[in-house]
Design a protein around this motif. Structure first.
Motif, short mmCIF file in Angstrom:
data_model
loop_
_atom_site.label_atom_id
_atom_site.label_comp_id
_atom_site.label_asym_id
_atom_site.label_seq_id
_atom_site.Cartn_x
_atom_site.Cartn_y
_atom_site.Cartn_z
N GLY A 53 13.48 -20.89 76.05
CA GLY A 53 13.21 -19.55 76.47
C GLY A 53 12.04 -19.57 77.70
N GLY A 54 12.18 -20.62 78.44
CA GLY A 54 11.35 -20.73 79.64
C GLY A 54 9.85 -21.39 79.31
N GLU A 55 9.73 -21.58 78.08
CA GLU A 55 8.08 -22.11 77.58
C GLU A 55 8.51 -23.37 76.99
N SER A 56 7.50 -24.45 77.46
CA SER A 56 7.49 -25.75 76.96
C SER A 56 7.40 -25.75 75.49
N ALA A 57 8.13 -26.50 74.96
CA ALA A 57 8.11 -26.75 73.30
C ALA A 57 7.51 -27.95 73.23
N GLY A 58 7.16 -28.68 74.36
CA GLY A 58 6.44 -30.10 74.07
C GLY A 58 7.43 -31.47 74.84
N THR A 59 6.96 -32.34 74.74
CA THR A 59 7.42 -33.74 75.05
C THR A 59 7.90 -34.38 73.90
N LEU A 60 9.07 -35.06 74.11
CA LEU A 60 9.37 -35.75 73.07
C LEU A 60 9.76 -37.27 73.46
N ASP A 61 9.82 -38.43 72.78
CA ASP A 61 10.08 -39.53 73.18
C ASP A 61 11.30 -39.82 72.46
N GLU A 62 11.76 -41.31 72.62
CA GLU A 62 12.93 -41.81 71.82
C GLU A 62 12.78 -41.49 70.47
N SER A 63 11.75 -41.93 69.83
CA SER A 63 11.76 -41.86 68.33
C SER A 63 11.91 -40.49 67.84
N ASP A 64 11.15 -39.60 68.67
CA ASP A 64 11.33 -38.26 68.13
C ASP A 64 13.08 -37.96 68.18
N LEU A 65 13.68 -38.28 68.99
CA LEU A 65 15.05 -38.10 68.89
C LEU A 65 15.69 -38.42 67.70
N GLU A 66 15.23 -39.38 66.93
CA GLU A 66 15.82 -39.93 65.84
C GLU A 66 17.23 -40.27 66.01
N GLY A 67 17.61 -40.94 66.97
CA GLY A 67 18.95 -41.57 67.16
C GLY A 67 19.85 -40.52 67.59
N MET A 68 19.62 -39.33 67.63
CA MET A 68 20.27 -38.20 68.59
C MET A 68 20.46 -38.27 69.98
#
Length: 87
Positions: A53-68
């Motif tokens: 919705g136009g607002e940052s929900a944060g920065t994810l790294d590869e491990s946060d994607l959990e293989g997705m």
């Protein structure tokens, strides 16, 4: 801990429904759900910026994607928004 639980809930919902999608050429994947654009952009350094919705929900790294894949993350987030908007 809350991020992990929310992320797992989002992952679980991806298999049940879909959302409208559009791919950008700028390394971002996006979809729209509940009248809000969800976008994840590859920063090129193993991190991804998630925007809802136009607002940052944060920065994810590869491990946060959990293989997705980034597209799967966006689809799961859109699915969760669709589910919550039905209440």
């Amino acid at each position: 801990m809350k991020k992990s639980i929310l992320f797992l809930a989002l992952c679980a919902t991806v298999a049940f429904t879909s959302c409208s999608k559009d791919d950008d050429d700028n390394g971002c994947k996006s979809c729209t759900a509940a009248d809000q654009k969800v976008e994840i952009c590859d920063n090129g350094d193993g991190t991804y910026d998630l925007t809802v919705g136009g607002e940052s929900a944060g920065t994810l790294d590869e491990s946060d994607l959990e293989g997705m894949s980034p597209q799967q993350v966006v689809d799961a987030t859109c699915e969760a928004l669709n589910l919550f908007s039905d209440f």
